[in-house]
Write a protein that holds these residues in place. Structure first.
Motif, PDB file in Angstrom:
ATOM      1  N   ARG A   1       0.831  -1.191   0.000  1.00 34.51           N
ATOM      2  CA  ARG A   1       0.000   0.000   0.000  1.00 34.51           C
ATOM      3  C   ARG A   1       0.873   1.250   0.000  1.00 34.51           C
ATOM      4  NH1 ARG A   1      -2.068   4.080   2.778  1.00 34.51           N
ATOM      5  NH2 ARG A   1      -4.310   4.481   2.923  1.00 34.51           N
ATOM      6  N   PRO A   2       0.688   2.138  -0.961  1.00 35.04           N
ATOM      7  CA  PRO A   2       1.493   3.364  -0.981  1.00 35.04           C
ATOM      8  C   PRO A   2       0.923   4.414  -0.040  1.00 35.04           C
ATOM      9  CG  PRO A   2       0.003   3.356  -2.842  1.00 35.04           C
ATOM     10  CD  PRO A   2      -0.216   2.041  -2.125  1.00 35.04           C
ATOM     11  N   LEU A   3       1.745   5.395   0.305  1.00 40.14           N
ATOM     12  CA  LEU A   3       1.252   6.568   1.014  1.00 40.14           C
ATOM     13  C   LEU A   3       0.424   7.383   0.018  1.00 40.14           C
ATOM     14  CD1 LEU A   3       1.394   8.397   3.587  1.00 40.14           C
ATOM     15  CD2 LEU A   3       3.282   9.572   2.467  1.00 40.14           C
ATOM     16  N   ILE A   4      -0.800   7.737   0.390  1.00 37.56           N
ATOM     17  CA  ILE A   4      -1.697   8.426  -0.537  1.00 37.56           C
ATOM     18  C   ILE A   4      -1.812   9.885  -0.115  1.00 37.56           C
ATOM     19  CG2 ILE A   4      -3.984   8.453  -1.587  1.00 37.56           C
ATOM     20  CD1 ILE A   4      -4.289   5.533  -0.722  1.00 37.56           C
ATOM     21  N   ALA A   5      -1.376  10.769  -0.987  1.00 34.19           N
ATOM     22  CA  ALA A   5      -1.433  12.201  -0.718  1.00 34.19           C
ATOM     23  C   ALA A   5      -2.129  12.901  -1.882  1.00 34.19           C
ATOM     24  CB  ALA A   5      -0.032  12.775  -0.522  1.00 34.19           C
ATOM     25  N   MET A   6      -2.748  14.019  -1.576  1.00 35.45           N
ATOM     26  CA  MET A   6      -3.433  14.795  -2.595  1.00 35.45           C
ATOM     27  C   MET A   6      -3.056  16.254  -2.454  1.00 35.45           C
ATOM     28  SD  MET A   6      -7.549  15.250  -3.217  1.00 35.45           S
ATOM     29  CE  MET A   6      -7.780  16.318  -1.794  1.00 35.45           C
ATOM     30  N   THR A   7      -2.772  16.907  -3.565  1.00 37.19           N
ATOM     31  CA  THR A   7      -2.480  18.328  -3.562  1.00 37.19           C
ATOM     32  C   THR A   7      -3.662  19.089  -4.131  1.00 37.19           C
ATOM     33  OG1 THR A   7      -0.104  17.939  -3.832  1.00 37.19           O
ATOM     34  CG2 THR A   7      -0.917  20.116  -4.419  1.00 37.19           C
ATOM     35  N   THR A   8      -4.077  20.139  -3.435  1.00 38.73           N
ATOM     36  CA  THR A   8      -5.255  20.897  -3.836  1.00 38.73           C
ATOM     37  C   THR A   8      -5.077  22.344  -3.428  1.00 38.73           C
ATOM     38  OG1 THR A   8      -7.628  21.198  -3.393  1.00 38.73           O
ATOM     39  CG2 THR A   8      -6.334  20.199  -1.657  1.00 38.73           C
ATOM     40  N   ASN A   9      -5.842  23.230  -4.022  1.00 39.64           N
ATOM     41  CA  ASN A   9      -5.812  24.628  -3.567  1.00 39.64           C
ATOM     42  C   ASN A   9      -6.726  24.842  -2.373  1.00 39.64           C
ATOM     43  OD1 ASN A   9      -8.420  24.718  -4.598  1.00 39.64           O
ATOM     44  ND2 ASN A   9      -7.890  25.982  -6.365  1.00 39.64           N
ATOM     45  N   GLY A  10      -7.406  23.797  -1.926  1.00 38.66           N
ATOM     46  CA  GLY A  10      -8.215  23.868  -0.709  1.00 38.66           C
ATOM     47  C   GLY A  10      -9.657  24.254  -0.921  1.00 38.66           C
ATOM     48  N   VAL A  11      -9.993  24.799  -2.082  1.00 35.73           N
ATOM     49  CA  VAL A  11     -11.366  25.232  -2.325  1.00 35.73           C
ATOM     50  C   VAL A  11     -12.281  24.007  -2.458  1.00 35.73           C
ATOM     51  CG1 VAL A  11     -12.904  26.452  -3.896  1.00 35.73           C
ATOM     52  CG2 VAL A  11     -10.620  27.353  -3.440  1.00 35.73           C
ATOM     53  N   GLY A  12     -13.310  23.949  -1.635  1.00 41.28           N
ATOM     54  CA  GLY A  12     -14.257  22.852  -1.680  1.00 41.28           C
ATOM     55  C   GLY A  12     -13.826  21.612  -0.924  1.00 41.28           C
ATOM     56  N   LEU A  13     -12.618  21.636  -0.348  1.00 45.28           N
ATOM     57  CA  LEU A  13     -12.110  20.432   0.307  1.00 45.28           C
ATOM     58  C   LEU A  13     -12.883  20.098   1.581  1.00 45.28           C
ATOM     59  CD1 LEU A  13      -9.987  18.182   0.447  1.00 45.28           C
ATOM     60  CD2 LEU A  13      -8.467  19.787   1.615  1.00 45.28           C
ATOM     61  N   GLU A  14     -13.359  21.118   2.269  1.00 50.65           N
ATOM     62  CA  GLU A  14     -14.029  20.899   3.551  1.00 50.65           C
ATOM     63  C   GLU A  14     -15.205  19.926   3.425  1.00 50.65           C
ATOM     64  OE1 GLU A  14     -15.883  23.562   7.219  1.00 50.65           O
ATOM     65  OE2 GLU A  14     -15.262  24.501   5.344  1.00 50.65           O
ATOM     66  N   GLY A  15     -15.907  20.003   2.307  1.00 48.34           N
ATOM     67  CA  GLY A  15     -17.084  19.161   2.145  1.00 48.34           C
ATOM     68  C   GLY A  15     -16.787  17.714   1.837  1.00 48.34           C
ATOM     69  N   VAL A  16     -15.567  17.414   1.371  1.00 42.13           N
ATOM     70  CA  VAL A  16     -15.239  16.035   0.983  1.00 42.13           C
ATOM     71  C   VAL A  16     -14.096  15.446   1.798  1.00 42.13           C
ATOM     72  CG1 VAL A  16     -16.058  16.383  -1.370  1.00 42.13           C
ATOM     73  CG2 VAL A  16     -13.659  16.819  -0.840  1.00 42.13           C
ATOM     74  N   ALA A  17     -13.525  16.217   2.728  1.00 43.07           N
ATOM     75  CA  ALA A  17     -12.355  15.747   3.479  1.00 43.07           C
ATOM     76  C   ALA A  17     -12.646  14.463   4.246  1.00 43.07           C
ATOM     77  CB  ALA A  17     -11.866  16.838   4.433  1.00 43.07           C
ATOM     78  N   GLY A  18     -13.815  14.389   4.894  1.00 40.68           N
ATOM     79  CA  GLY A  18     -14.150  13.198   5.673  1.00 40.68           C
ATOM     80  C   GLY A  18     -14.252  11.963   4.816  1.00 40.68           C
ATOM     81  N   ALA A  19     -14.896  12.088   3.655  1.00 43.05           N
ATOM     82  CA  ALA A  19     -15.043  10.938   2.754  1.00 43.05           C
ATOM     83  C   ALA A  19     -13.698  10.495   2.203  1.00 43.05           C
ATOM     84  CB  ALA A  19     -15.992  11.292   1.610  1.00 43.05           C
ATOM     85  N   LEU A  20     -12.836  11.439   1.902  1.00 39.29           N
ATOM     86  CA  LEU A  20     -11.501  11.098   1.400  1.00 39.29           C
ATOM     87  C   LEU A  20     -10.687  10.371   2.462  1.00 39.29           C
ATOM     88  CD1 LEU A  20     -10.641  14.382  -0.531  1.00 39.29           C
ATOM     89  CD2 LEU A  20     -10.974  12.117  -1.544  1.00 39.29           C
ATOM     90  N   ALA A  21     -10.792  10.839   3.709  1.00 41.36           N
ATOM     91  CA  ALA A  21     -10.064  10.174   4.800  1.00 41.36           C
ATOM     92  C   ALA A  21     -10.587   8.760   4.997  1.00 41.36           C
ATOM     93  CB  ALA A  21     -10.200  10.982   6.085  1.00 41.36           C
ATOM     94  N   ASP A  22     -11.899   8.581   4.953  1.00 42.96           N
ATOM     95  CA  ASP A  22     -12.486   7.251   5.106  1.00 42.96           C
ATOM     96  C   ASP A  22     -12.049   6.315   3.981  1.00 42.96           C
ATOM     97  OD1 ASP A  22     -13.778   8.080   7.375  1.00 42.96           O
ATOM     98  OD2 ASP A  22     -15.696   8.460   6.381  1.00 42.96           O
ATOM     99  N   ALA A  23     -11.841   6.881   2.796  1.00 42.73           N
ATOM    100  CA  ALA A  23     -11.435   6.063   1.646  1.00 42.73           C
ATOM    101  C   ALA A  23      -9.978   5.662   1.712  1.00 42.73           C
ATOM    102  CB  ALA A  23     -11.710   6.816   0.352  1.00 42.73           C
ATOM    103  N   GLY A  24      -9.182   6.340   2.566  1.00 41.40           N
ATOM    104  CA  GLY A  24      -7.791   5.952   2.725  1.00 41.40           C
ATOM    105  C   GLY A  24      -6.779   7.037   2.451  1.00 41.40           C
TER     106      GLY A  24
END
Length: 245
Positions: A10-33
């Motif tokens: 399993r690789p380390l999974i990282a995502m780069t974003t400008n942060g806009v709109g992230l608040e609404g999907v952060a929990g789902a992304l964390a749950d996904a891994g």
């Protein structure tokens, strides 16, 4: 994200974003891994940021980036561990703090310290946004919020309040052995891997080691197995298992 998390090893999974709109999907992304989010801004200049995403959301992006990193140490402990203080002050770059001390002869010495971060007992966390974004050697957010956990027990000394199932004597012994070994290696000019600043005080060693625990868990476990186990039990997390094959 879930598909990548299912890969072996399993690789380390990282995502780069400008942060806009992230608040609404952060929990789902964390749950996904998702393991880590990098909020990438080329500059803290509002004009340049506006030209990139075409939105006036610089302050939101800064707050979100800091909040995500600050939540990592208390992910399993709970936000109650950050009680007793409020406020995060963010400077664009490093900032200066006036220091003074009285030597044995009674002479007062004053100087300016240039800092990337500082935590005040009962007061705010102060951060350099430039350091938080671009310092590859340190995670100033985790570092300063680890100090806040340490200060829950009074003066920062590397001994945060421990959960009931942990032994304070075992923690102190493991911390002392690791800290003294680190300082000895530093004095002998040996490779210390950790930032030499960790030798300043046991509280700094705890904060720097907390950074390493989350940022480079396998190497931390290899070099400091006793303290890795103590940190694993304290934070109720085992970051190294996320990177296991």
């Amino acid at each position: 994200v879930r598909g990548i998390a299912s890969l072996r090893p399993r690789p380390l999974i990282a995502m780069t974003t400008n942060g806009v709109g992230l608040e609404g999907v952060a929990g789902a992304l964390a749950d996904a891994g998702l393991d880590r989010v990098n909020v990438s801004l080329d500059t803290v200049s509002r004009d340049t940021y506006l030209a990139l995403p075409r939105r006036d959301r610089l302050d939101d992006a800064i707050r979100l980036s800091i909040a995500i990193q600050a939540c990592l140490p208390v992910l399993e402990l709970g936000l109650d561990w950050y009680e007793g203080w409020s406020g995060v002050v963010v400077y664009p770059g490093d900032f200066r703090v006036r220091r003074s001390e009285i030597d044995e002869g009674g002479v007062v010495h004053e100087w300016d310290d240039e800092l990337a971060g500082e935590s005040w007992p009962g007061g705010p966390v102060i951060l350099s946004w430039d350091a938080a974004q671009h310092d590859e050697r340190a995670n100033v957010v985790i570092h300063e919020f680890a100090h806040k956990l340490d200060m829950l027990g009074g003066e920062a000394d590397g001994m945060p309040p421990l959960p009931a199932d942990m032994d304070r004597k075992a923690w102190r012994a493991a911390l002392a052995r690791a800290y003294e070994g680190f300082c000895d290696a530093l004095e002998r000019g040996r490779d210390t891997w950790l930032d030499p600043y960790a030798a300043e005080h046991p509280s700094e060693f705890f904060a720097v080691l907390s950074e390493a625990f989350f940022e480079a868990p396998n190497e931390t476990r290899r070099r400091y197995p006793e303290m890795y186990d103590q940190l694993r039990r304290f934070y109720r997390q085992d970051p190294a298992t996320r990177l296991k094959s």
